[in-house]
Design a protein around this motif. Structure first.
Motif, PDB file in Angstrom:
ATOM      1  N   GLU A  17       0.800  -1.230   0.000  1.00  7.75           N
ATOM      2  CA  GLU A  17       0.000   0.000   0.000  1.00  7.75           C
ATOM      3  C   GLU A  17       0.831   1.276   0.000  1.00  7.75           C
ATOM      4  OE1 GLU A  17      -2.686  -0.303   3.317  1.00  7.75           O
ATOM      5  OE2 GLU A  17      -3.675  -2.085   2.485  1.00  7.75           O
ATOM      6  N   GLY A  18       2.129   1.162   0.345  1.00  6.87           N
ATOM      7  CA  GLY A  18       2.980   2.352   0.352  1.00  6.87           C
ATOM      8  C   GLY A  18       2.826   3.232   1.570  1.00  6.87           C
ATOM      9  N   ARG A  19       2.083   2.771   2.556  1.00  4.93           N
ATOM     10  CA  ARG A  19       1.914   3.457   3.839  1.00  4.93           C
ATOM     11  C   ARG A  19       2.225   2.445   4.928  1.00  4.93           C
ATOM     12  NH1 ARG A  19      -2.762   6.867   4.110  1.00  4.93           N
ATOM     13  NH2 ARG A  19      -2.307   6.930   6.333  1.00  4.93           N
ATOM     14  N   VAL A  20       2.778   2.898   6.047  1.00  4.85           N
ATOM     15  CA  VAL A  20       3.184   1.989   7.110  1.00  4.85           C
ATOM     16  C   VAL A  20       1.975   1.554   7.936  1.00  4.85           C
ATOM     17  CG1 VAL A  20       4.672   1.668   9.115  1.00  4.85           C
ATOM     18  CG2 VAL A  20       5.465   3.058   7.200  1.00  4.85           C
ATOM     19  N   THR A  21       1.833   0.240   8.088  1.00  3.18           N
ATOM     20  CA  THR A  21       0.798  -0.362   8.926  1.00  3.18           C
ATOM     21  C   THR A  21       1.478  -1.165  10.022  1.00  3.18           C
ATOM     22  OG1 THR A  21      -0.773  -0.519   7.105  1.00  3.18           O
ATOM     23  CG2 THR A  21      -1.155  -1.956   8.978  1.00  3.18           C
ATOM     24  N   PHE A  22       0.978  -1.026  11.231  1.00  4.67           N
ATOM     25  CA  PHE A  22       1.497  -1.761  12.385  1.00  4.67           C
ATOM     26  C   PHE A  22       0.410  -2.639  12.985  1.00  4.67           C
ATOM     27  CE2 PHE A  22       3.840   2.289  12.376  1.00  4.67           C
ATOM     28  CZ  PHE A  22       5.145   1.815  12.321  1.00  4.67           C
ATOM     29  N   TRP A  23       0.834  -3.566  13.837  1.00  7.21           N
ATOM     30  CA  TRP A  23      -0.084  -4.303  14.699  1.00  7.21           C
ATOM     31  C   TRP A  23       0.006  -3.641  16.070  1.00  7.21           C
ATOM     32  CZ3 TRP A  23      -4.150  -7.239  14.767  1.00  7.21           C
ATOM     33  CH2 TRP A  23      -4.524  -7.834  15.961  1.00  7.21           C
ATOM     34  N   SER A  24      -1.116  -3.141  16.559  1.00  7.41           N
ATOM     35  CA  SER A  24      -1.138  -2.504  17.875  1.00  7.41           C
ATOM     36  C   SER A  24      -1.295  -3.575  18.942  1.00  7.41           C
ATOM     37  CB  SER A  24      -2.297  -1.504  17.975  1.00  7.41           C
ATOM     38  OG  SER A  24      -2.409  -1.035  19.308  1.00  7.41           O
ATOM     39  N   ARG A  25      -0.261  -3.761  19.737  1.00  9.62           N
ATOM     40  CA  ARG A  25      -0.318  -4.765  20.804  1.00  9.62           C
ATOM     41  C   ARG A  25      -1.317  -4.355  21.877  1.00  9.62           C
ATOM     42  NH1 ARG A  25       5.714  -5.342  22.630  1.00  9.62           N
ATOM     43  NH2 ARG A  25       5.410  -3.090  22.699  1.00  9.62           N
ATOM     44  N   SER A  26      -1.427  -3.072  22.159  1.00 12.29           N
ATOM     45  CA  SER A  26      -2.333  -2.610  23.220  1.00 12.29           C
ATOM     46  C   SER A  26      -3.801  -2.661  22.785  1.00 12.29           C
ATOM     47  CB  SER A  26      -1.968  -1.190  23.666  1.00 12.29           C
ATOM     48  OG  SER A  26      -2.067  -0.288  22.575  1.00 12.29           O
ATOM     49  N   ARG A  27      -4.072  -2.360  21.529  1.00 13.14           N
ATOM     50  CA  ARG A  27      -5.461  -2.353  21.045  1.00 13.14           C
ATOM     51  C   ARG A  27      -5.864  -3.661  20.377  1.00 13.14           C
ATOM     52  NH1 ARG A  27      -4.055   3.157  18.792  1.00 13.14           N
ATOM     53  NH2 ARG A  27      -3.821   1.996  16.869  1.00 13.14           N
ATOM     54  N   GLY A  28      -4.867  -4.491  20.022  1.00  9.54           N
ATOM     55  CA  GLY A  28      -5.173  -5.752  19.363  1.00  9.54           C
ATOM     56  C   GLY A  28      -5.774  -5.581  17.978  1.00  9.54           C
ATOM     57  N   GLU A  29      -5.266  -4.589  17.226  1.00 10.79           N
ATOM     58  CA  GLU A  29      -5.787  -4.340  15.879  1.00 10.79           C
ATOM     59  C   GLU A  29      -4.721  -3.678  15.030  1.00 10.79           C
ATOM     60  OE1 GLU A  29      -9.138  -1.813  16.670  1.00 10.79           O
ATOM     61  OE2 GLU A  29      -7.923  -0.001  16.727  1.00 10.79           O
ATOM     62  N   TYR A  30      -4.965  -3.700  13.717  1.00 12.32           N
ATOM     63  CA  TYR A  30      -4.053  -3.020  12.800  1.00 12.32           C
ATOM     64  C   TYR A  30      -4.308  -1.522  12.839  1.00 12.32           C
ATOM     65  CZ  TYR A  30      -3.235  -7.661  11.037  1.00 12.32           C
ATOM     66  OH  TYR A  30      -2.908  -8.984  10.951  1.00 12.32           O
ATOM     67  N   TRP A  31      -3.244  -0.753  12.658  1.00 10.67           N
ATOM     68  CA  TRP A  31      -3.401   0.698  12.513  1.00 10.67           C
ATOM     69  C   TRP A  31      -2.394   1.200  11.497  1.00 10.67           C
ATOM     70  CZ3 TRP A  31       0.377   4.256  14.360  1.00 10.67           C
ATOM     71  CH2 TRP A  31       1.368   3.708  15.180  1.00 10.67           C
ATOM     72  N   ARG A  32      -2.900   2.003  10.607  1.00  8.36           N
ATOM     73  CA  ARG A  32      -2.060   2.603   9.579  1.00  8.36           C
ATOM     74  C   ARG A  32      -1.694   3.990  10.042  1.00  8.36           C
ATOM     75  NH1 ARG A  32      -3.844   3.196   3.357  1.00  8.36           N
ATOM     76  NH2 ARG A  32      -5.253   4.703   4.315  1.00  8.36           N
ATOM     77  N   LYS A  33      -0.407   4.225  10.169  1.00  5.62           N
ATOM     78  CA  LYS A  33       0.107   5.486  10.690  1.00  5.62           C
ATOM     79  C   LYS A  33      -0.445   6.656   9.894  1.00  5.62           C
ATOM     80  CE  LYS A  33       2.960   7.764  13.378  1.00  5.62           C
ATOM     81  NZ  LYS A  33       2.592   7.994  14.744  1.00  5.62           N
ATOM     82  N   GLY A  34      -1.071   7.583  10.597  1.00  8.65           N
ATOM     83  CA  GLY A  34      -1.549   8.809   9.991  1.00  8.65           C
ATOM     84  C   GLY A  34      -3.028   8.833   9.659  1.00  8.65           C
ATOM     85  N   ASP A  35      -3.718   7.694   9.762  1.00  6.24           N
ATOM     86  CA  ASP A  35      -5.137   7.679   9.395  1.00  6.24           C
ATOM     87  C   ASP A  35      -5.980   8.598  10.272  1.00  6.24           C
ATOM     88  OD1 ASP A  35      -4.831   6.056   7.223  1.00  6.24           O
ATOM     89  OD2 ASP A  35      -5.756   4.285   8.139  1.00  6.24           O
ATOM     90  N   THR A  36      -5.643   8.714  11.546  1.00  3.86           N
ATOM     91  CA  THR A  36      -6.411   9.615  12.421  1.00  3.86           C
ATOM     92  C   THR A  36      -5.679  10.927  12.677  1.00  3.86           C
ATOM     93  OG1 THR A  36      -5.536   8.511  14.396  1.00  3.86           O
ATOM     94  CG2 THR A  36      -7.671   7.752  13.569  1.00  3.86           C
TER      95      THR A  36
END
Length: 118
Positions: free
Chosen positions: A52-71
């Motif tokens: 996708e060309g954007r960094v996505t992480f696995w959030s250990r605290s939230r238990g979900e994927y998050w793409r940096k900058g979406d919010t």
């Protein structure tokens, strides 16, 4: 986190994941070398980052994927991704838009321990 890897079999075989299926991902500004942050990726997060060309992480605290900058709007545009020699860490070179740290700092590494008494 999915059971089947979306990565190529060769890449999936080279990754050495922790007990939770995660690999550390060091994020660095591509042109200055500034280390911005550390995040965690499983196979799906790495696949999304590579495709996708954007960094996505696995959030250990939230238990979900998050793409940096979406919010926040502080987007990380991927320039390159490299695997270290042991296969247990990634170096993600990005073009950082805005702050990398959730505190609003440019980098998450703003606390100089040499200035702190041991």
């Amino acid at each position: 986190m999915p059971d089947e890897s979306p990565l190529s079999p060769d890449l999936a075989a080279r990754l050495k994941r922790d007990a939770y299926g995660l690999v550390a991902a060091v994020v660095q500004q591509h042109d200055t070398g500034e280390v911005l942050m550390l995040g965690w990726m499983d196979d799906e997060a790495l696949h999304r980052t590579l495709t996708e060309g954007r960094v996505t992480f696995w959030s250990r605290s939230r238990g979900e994927y998050w793409r940096k900058g979406d919010t926040s709007g502080h987007v990380q545009h991927v320039r390159s991704v490299a695997l270290d020699c042991d296969g247990d860490a990634l170096l993600v070179r990005v073009d950082q838009v805005g702050a990398a740290c959730h505190t609003g700092e440019r980098t998450c590494f703003f606390t100089d321990l040499s200035a702190v008494s041991a």
